[in-house]
Structure formats: structure tokens, C-alpha cells
Enzyme design. Structure first.
Site, PDB file in Angstrom:
ATOM      1  N   ASP A  55      42.947  46.408  46.316  1.00 40.13           N
ATOM      2  CA  ASP A  55      44.195  46.046  45.622  1.00 40.13           C
ATOM      3  C   ASP A  55      43.987  46.103  44.104  1.00 40.13           C
ATOM      4  OD1 ASP A  55      42.678  43.773  45.357  1.00 40.13           O
ATOM      5  OD2 ASP A  55      44.188  42.389  46.139  1.00 40.13           O
ATOM      6  N   SER A  56      42.775  46.504  43.662  1.00 35.74           N
ATOM      7  CA  SER A  56      42.573  46.861  42.253  1.00 35.74           C
ATOM      8  C   SER A  56      43.531  47.986  41.872  1.00 35.74           C
ATOM      9  CB  SER A  56      41.124  47.305  42.006  1.00 35.74           C
ATOM     10  OG  SER A  56      40.717  48.268  42.957  1.00 35.74           O
ATOM     11  N   ASP A  94      42.303  46.467  51.547  1.00 35.57           N
ATOM     12  CA  ASP A  94      42.529  45.075  51.134  1.00 35.57           C
ATOM     13  C   ASP A  94      43.839  44.531  51.693  1.00 35.57           C
ATOM     14  OD1 ASP A  94      40.386  44.099  49.675  1.00 35.57           O
ATOM     15  OD2 ASP A  94      41.107  44.888  47.758  1.00 35.57           O
ATOM     16  N   LYS A 124      39.996  43.751  54.379  1.00 32.91           N
ATOM     17  CA  LYS A 124      39.214  42.784  53.590  1.00 32.91           C
ATOM     18  C   LYS A 124      40.166  41.723  53.062  1.00 32.91           C
ATOM     19  CE  LYS A 124      37.468  43.870  49.316  1.00 32.91           C
ATOM     20  NZ  LYS A 124      38.201  42.943  48.425  1.00 32.91           N
ATOM     21  N   GLU A 126      40.191  37.906  50.563  1.00 30.94           N
ATOM     22  CA  GLU A 126      39.425  37.127  49.585  1.00 30.94           C
ATOM     23  C   GLU A 126      39.260  35.698  50.094  1.00 30.94           C
ATOM     24  OE1 GLU A 126      40.953  37.552  45.604  1.00 30.94           O
ATOM     25  OE2 GLU A 126      40.830  39.740  45.719  1.00 30.94           O
ATOM     26  N   GLU A 190      31.253  39.215  44.462  1.00 30.81           N
ATOM     27  CA  GLU A 190      31.700  39.698  43.144  1.00 30.81           C
ATOM     28  C   GLU A 190      31.319  38.699  42.053  1.00 30.81           C
ATOM     29  OE1 GLU A 190      35.674  41.280  42.855  1.00 30.81           O
ATOM     30  OE2 GLU A 190      35.505  41.525  40.691  1.00 30.81           O
TER      31      GLU A 190
END
Ligand code: KIV
Length: 273
Positions: A55-56, A94, A124, A126, A190
Site C-alpha cells: 500500500d506504499s 497488502d 499482509k 500491519e 520495519e
């Protein structure tokens, strides 16, 4: 010699079991991000093990100042393009902000949409300890899920900014162990100190993939356009540029402009009789 000597036609497809086994085999896992057909095909041909449709994208492709505005439909749209290009790499997508936090049921529905509509292998999310119930629900529904621990970009407001190193050792160890215990197949680490990343990597049986987490992780991920020098002005300590594509692209475009304006292009060799 830095290029993969294995021709792309003879490389094996990266499956989840193979991805996980690389930790036990001591073979570092390589991962980068891609958001479309062109770049995913290029990274796949180069021999990358895994492509993250991150999602960057919200920042790199859409020009937002965080990943928060990215929607589920946008992730699906971009992941479809990536999957169409990829022959070998494992594709992970993501789950964007607020598509998994409300309830495990909603997470299952949204992760299911991603995998069903794109053909990607895994999602993925978070979080570690706080998302353990959701990771467990996804894993029990046979949806492959990776956790993301440390600096979590979707929570950048709570963390006081995007680039902050996370140093709460007790919590980060608890996050990693909770993710493993709940059934995650891997963990992105990260922006955490290298020594702590090593401790986590040595204490879990699933692969850790680091970004700004030092050399001891089982693999590394960099955002594709960052790694190739396409994102101007972004030079955190953890980032290494492996090409200078922005300069090359601007220089090439300027030569094209000059040649069209001067009448040098097209010449006879680029024209039809
Ligand atoms: O969205 C993303 O690109 C990521 C990587 C930085 C791991 O989550």
C-alpha cells in the site's frame, strides 16, 4: 556478477512452502514492491523471489503523503496487473487501512476478495499481538497471511511520523511471537534495531523480511521505485540505490524533446517509404 545466472524459463515458481523453507535452508529471501504489469514483469525476469503489492502505492504511485487513503478496490486493481506479469515470484498483497481492523470476519471477506479476484498467493496486514485474533481467523480460513511489525505506516500518526525507529523490545518480541503463534507464514520487520531484528529472527520459525532492520533478517524488502532511484529526495539510512533511473529517464526524455524540436527525429531510418 550481480544478475541471476538462472534463465527465467528454468526457474521454479516460488510457492509458499518454498518461501518458508528458505529460512531453514539459509537462503536469503529477496522481495521488492511493484504496482503494475510493467514493473512486476521486470522484477520477475530479474529473478526476485517475491513481489509485494504494497500500500506504499498510495505514496509512490498516487502521490499521497501516507498509505492511509488506499482502498481495497485500488489494491485489487493493481494486484491484478502484477499477477498477470509474474511467472515465478510469490505475490503478496497488502490489506489496506481499515479493511481488517473492524473484525476478523471483515478481514476474511476482504482478504478473500483479494486472493479470489487477483490470483495472488497471500495478504499482509500491519500488526502482531493486537492483530493475533485476525491473523488466526485468516489462517484458519486457509488464507495465507504475513504480519508487519515495527514501524507500521498505517499507524504513522500514532507513532509520531513515518520514519521513526521502533525500539520497544518487549512489545516487538511479543508482536512477532504472537504473529507466529496465530499462524502468520512470515513477518515484515520495519525500522527496528539490527540486534533486535536478529533476536526476533532467531526466535521464530517463520521467515522475517527486513526493511531498515539490518542484515540478520531472513530476507530483505525495499520499495521498488526507491531501490532503483526513482523517488527524488527520499534517502533514509536504510535505503540503497541500485540504479539511477530517474536521471536516466529525465535525460532520455530531454534528448527526445530536443530531437523532435530540432527535426532530428524521426529521420529516414524511422520513417516508412
Ligand atoms: O507497503 C509497502 O511497500 C510495505 C513495505 C515497505 C514492506 O509494506
Amino acid at each position: 556478477m550481480t544478475s541471476d545466472p538462472t534463465p527465467s524459463t528454468s526457474r521454479k515458481k516460488m510457492t509458499l512452502p518454498r518461501f518458508i523453507a528458505q529460512k531453514a535452508n539459509g537462503k536469503k529471501i529477496t522481495m521488492t514492491t511493484a504496482y503494475d504489469y510493467l514493473w512486476a514483469g521486470l522484477f520477475d525476469e530479474a529473478g526476485i523471489d517475491s513481489i509485494l503489492v504494497g500500500d506504499s502505492m498510495g505514496m509512490v504511485v498516487q502521490g499521497h503523503n501516507s498509505t492511509v487513503p488506499v482502498t481495497l478496490d485500488q489494491m485489487i486493481y493493481h494486484a491484478e496487473m502484477v499477477v498477470r506479469a509474474v511467472k515465478h515470484a510469490l505475490v503478496i498483497v497488502d490489506l489496506p487501512f481499515m479493511t481488517y481492523e473492524v473484525s476478523p470476519q471483515e478481514a476474511i471477506r476482504n482478504a478473500g476478495r483479494i486472493l479470489k479476484e487477483t490470483g495472488a498467493t497471500a495478504v499482509k496486514l500491519e500488526g502482531g499481538e493486537a492483530q493475533a485474533e485476525t491473523i488466526r481467523a485468516l489462517a484458519r480460513s486457509e488464507l495465507a497471511v504475513m504480519a508487519h511489525v515495527g514501524m507500521k505506516p498505517q499507524s504513522h500518526q500514532l507513532l509520531g511520523g513515518m520514519g521513526r525507529i521502533q525500539r520497544n523490545e518487549e512489545q516487538l518480541l511479543a508482536d512477532a511471537h504472537a504473529a507466529e503463534e496465530a499462524g502468520a507464514f512470515g513477518i515484515v520487520l520495519e525500522l527496528i534495531p539490527a540486534g533486535l531484528a536478529r533476536k526476533i529472527t532467531e526466535s521464530v520459525s517463520i521467515p522475517t523480511i527486513g526493511i531498515g532492520a539490518g542484515p540478520h533478517c531472513d530476507g530483505q524488502v525495499l520499495v521498488g521505485p526507491d531501490m532503483l532511484g526513482l523517488t527524488p529526495g527520499f534517502q533514509p539510512r536504510f535505503l540503497k540505490h541500485y540504479a539511477k533511473l530517474r536521471e536516466a529517464a529525465i535525460e532520455g526524455t530531454q534528448r527526445y524533446i530536443e530531437e523532435v524540436e530540432s527535426g532530428q527525429f524521426p529521420d529516414d531510418s524511422h520513417s516508412h517509404e
